[in-house]
Motif scaffolding. Structure first.
Motif, mmCIF file in Angstrom:
data_model
loop_
_atom_site.group_PDB
_atom_site.id
_atom_site.type_symbol
_atom_site.label_atom_id
_atom_site.label_comp_id
_atom_site.label_asym_id
_atom_site.label_seq_id
_atom_site.Cartn_x
_atom_site.Cartn_y
_atom_site.Cartn_z
ATOM 1 N N PRO A 199 0.708 -1.135 0.158
ATOM 2 C CA PRO A 199 -0.013 0.018 0.097
ATOM 3 C C PRO A 199 0.875 1.308 0.170
ATOM 4 C CG PRO A 199 -1.060 -1.448 1.501
ATOM 5 C CD PRO A 199 0.314 -2.189 1.178
ATOM 6 N N ASP A 200 1.997 1.287 0.675
ATOM 7 C CA ASP A 200 3.096 2.482 0.599
ATOM 8 C C ASP A 200 3.792 2.557 -0.520
ATOM 9 O OD1 ASP A 200 5.047 0.735 0.603
ATOM 10 O OD2 ASP A 200 5.611 1.338 2.538
ATOM 11 N N GLY A 201 3.626 1.757 -1.826
ATOM 12 C CA GLY A 201 4.220 1.849 -2.909
ATOM 13 C C GLY A 201 5.330 0.956 -3.140
ATOM 14 N N SER A 202 5.856 0.468 -1.957
ATOM 15 C CA SER A 202 7.017 -0.220 -2.108
ATOM 16 C C SER A 202 6.981 -1.638 -2.891
ATOM 17 C CB SER A 202 7.884 -0.380 -0.560
ATOM 18 O OG SER A 202 6.785 -1.252 0.296
ATOM 19 N N GLY A 203 7.887 -2.249 -3.255
ATOM 20 C CA GLY A 203 7.890 -3.618 -4.020
ATOM 21 C C GLY A 203 7.569 -4.526 -3.119
ATOM 22 N N ALA A 204 6.662 -5.655 -3.845
ATOM 23 C CA ALA A 204 6.246 -6.725 -2.858
ATOM 24 C C ALA A 204 6.860 -8.122 -3.695
ATOM 25 C CB ALA A 204 4.652 -7.027 -2.654
ATOM 26 N N ALA A 205 7.652 -7.798 -4.809
ATOM 27 C CA ALA A 205 8.000 -8.764 -5.886
ATOM 28 C C ALA A 205 8.548 -10.070 -5.230
ATOM 29 C CB ALA A 205 8.744 -8.290 -6.882
ATOM 30 N N ARG A 206 9.406 -9.950 -4.351
ATOM 31 C CA ARG A 206 10.170 -11.064 -3.639
ATOM 32 C C ARG A 206 9.245 -11.930 -2.740
ATOM 33 N NH1 ARG A 206 16.038 -10.153 -1.420
ATOM 34 N NH2 ARG A 206 16.823 -11.408 -3.146
ATOM 35 N N ALA A 207 8.450 -11.055 -1.884
ATOM 36 C CA ALA A 207 7.499 -12.078 -1.217
ATOM 37 C C ALA A 207 6.401 -12.445 -1.911
ATOM 38 C CB ALA A 207 6.708 -10.916 -0.205
ATOM 39 N N LEU B 203 4.240 -17.596 -3.994
ATOM 40 C CA LEU B 203 3.532 -18.466 -5.124
ATOM 41 C C LEU B 203 4.389 -19.975 -5.094
ATOM 42 C CD1 LEU B 203 3.388 -15.744 -7.812
ATOM 43 C CD2 LEU B 203 1.426 -17.285 -6.798
ATOM 44 N N ARG B 204 5.720 -19.797 -4.872
ATOM 45 C CA ARG B 204 6.621 -21.019 -5.091
ATOM 46 C C ARG B 204 6.195 -21.718 -3.786
ATOM 47 N NH1 ARG B 204 11.861 -17.984 -6.806
ATOM 48 N NH2 ARG B 204 11.844 -18.426 -9.027
ATOM 49 N N ALA B 205 5.806 -21.251 -2.708
ATOM 50 C CA ALA B 205 5.413 -22.135 -1.610
ATOM 51 C C ALA B 205 3.989 -22.825 -1.692
ATOM 52 C CB ALA B 205 5.236 -21.112 -0.305
ATOM 53 N N ALA B 206 3.219 -22.174 -2.786
ATOM 54 C CA ALA B 206 2.008 -22.538 -3.101
ATOM 55 C C ALA B 206 2.099 -23.562 -4.207
ATOM 56 C CB ALA B 206 0.883 -21.650 -3.430
ATOM 57 N N GLY B 207 3.292 -24.052 -4.593
ATOM 58 C CA GLY B 207 3.420 -24.859 -5.946
ATOM 59 C C GLY B 207 3.648 -24.393 -7.295
ATOM 60 N N PHE B 208 3.823 -23.028 -7.330
ATOM 61 C CA PHE B 208 4.004 -22.591 -8.436
ATOM 62 C C PHE B 208 5.373 -22.617 -8.877
ATOM 63 C CE2 PHE B 208 0.150 -20.801 -7.606
ATOM 64 C CZ PHE B 208 -0.667 -20.682 -8.777
ATOM 65 N N GLU B 209 5.784 -22.669 -10.443
ATOM 66 C CA GLU B 209 7.265 -22.408 -10.622
ATOM 67 C C GLU B 209 7.113 -20.852 -11.263
ATOM 68 O OE1 GLU B 209 9.986 -24.020 -14.078
ATOM 69 O OE2 GLU B 209 8.337 -25.372 -13.634
ATOM 70 N N ARG C 144 11.910 -15.435 -18.392
ATOM 71 C CA ARG C 144 10.694 -15.255 -19.295
ATOM 72 C C ARG C 144 9.464 -15.118 -18.773
ATOM 73 N NH1 ARG C 144 10.044 -20.571 -22.180
ATOM 74 N NH2 ARG C 144 9.047 -19.152 -24.038
ATOM 75 N N HIS C 145 9.803 -14.347 -17.409
ATOM 76 C CA HIS C 145 8.421 -13.894 -16.963
ATOM 77 C C HIS C 145 7.262 -14.999 -16.746
ATOM 78 C CE1 HIS C 145 10.640 -10.214 -17.200
ATOM 79 N NE2 HIS C 145 9.974 -9.731 -16.320
ATOM 80 N N LEU C 146 7.578 -16.369 -16.539
ATOM 81 C CA LEU C 146 6.442 -17.369 -16.891
ATOM 82 C C LEU C 146 5.959 -17.815 -15.454
ATOM 83 C CD1 LEU C 146 5.084 -18.745 -18.912
ATOM 84 C CD2 LEU C 146 6.868 -20.279 -19.266
ATOM 85 N N LEU C 147 5.105 -17.766 -15.250
ATOM 86 C CA LEU C 147 4.436 -18.684 -13.981
ATOM 87 C C LEU C 147 3.755 -19.666 -14.599
ATOM 88 C CD1 LEU C 147 4.079 -18.067 -10.801
ATOM 89 C CD2 LEU C 147 1.939 -16.861 -11.359
ATOM 90 N N ILE C 148 4.065 -20.914 -13.809
ATOM 91 C CA ILE C 148 3.514 -21.966 -14.249
ATOM 92 C C ILE C 148 3.185 -22.902 -12.844
ATOM 93 C CG2 ILE C 148 3.913 -24.471 -15.338
ATOM 94 C CD1 ILE C 148 6.377 -22.927 -16.789
ATOM 95 N N LEU C 149 2.062 -23.678 -13.089
ATOM 96 C CA LEU C 149 1.287 -24.428 -12.141
ATOM 97 C C LEU C 149 0.731 -25.899 -12.654
ATOM 98 C CD1 LEU C 149 0.511 -25.011 -9.044
ATOM 99 C CD2 LEU C 149 -1.790 -24.269 -9.630
#
Length: 113
Positions: A50-58, A63-69, A74-79
């Protein structure tokens, strides 16, 4: 919720136009068959606190913890395999004038706490 499950759900350069990107990703995961695949271009840099800071790492870690690759180059998200996904973020809004993403196209900034 769709009336059926799907073997393949793709989103080619489309998520960056949506406000609640993580909500769409989580819902799509639940729409897959057990053998289904979700594949989408995803720019984690478009997800902000909400303050505008990045959340990309989190976001990528959750997403990885939920099973995504996530394939960053390639900016590619796979499940593979449908399942309920609960991500530890609450959608609080979007900025439709966030500016261009990694492709140079206009993008929406998504804000989560």
């Amino acid at each position: 919720m769709p009336e059926r499950s799907y073997d393949l759900i793709t989103c080619v350069h489309g998520l960056h136009y949506l406000g609640d990107q993580l909500g769409v990703i989580a819902r799509a995961a639940s729409w897959l068959t057990p053998e289904g695949r979700f594949a989408a271009h995803f720019d984690p840099e478009s997800v902000r606190r909400p303050d505008g800071s990045g959340a990309a790492r989190a976001v990528v870690a959750a997403l990885r913890a939920a099973g995504f690759e996530y394939r960053a180059r390639r900016h590619l998200l796979i499940l593979d395999g449908g399942r309920p996904v609960a991500l530890p973020f609450e959608y609080v809004g979007a900025d439709p004038a966030a500016g261009p993403n990694y492709t140079g196209q206009p993008a929406v900034g998504s804000y989560y706490r």
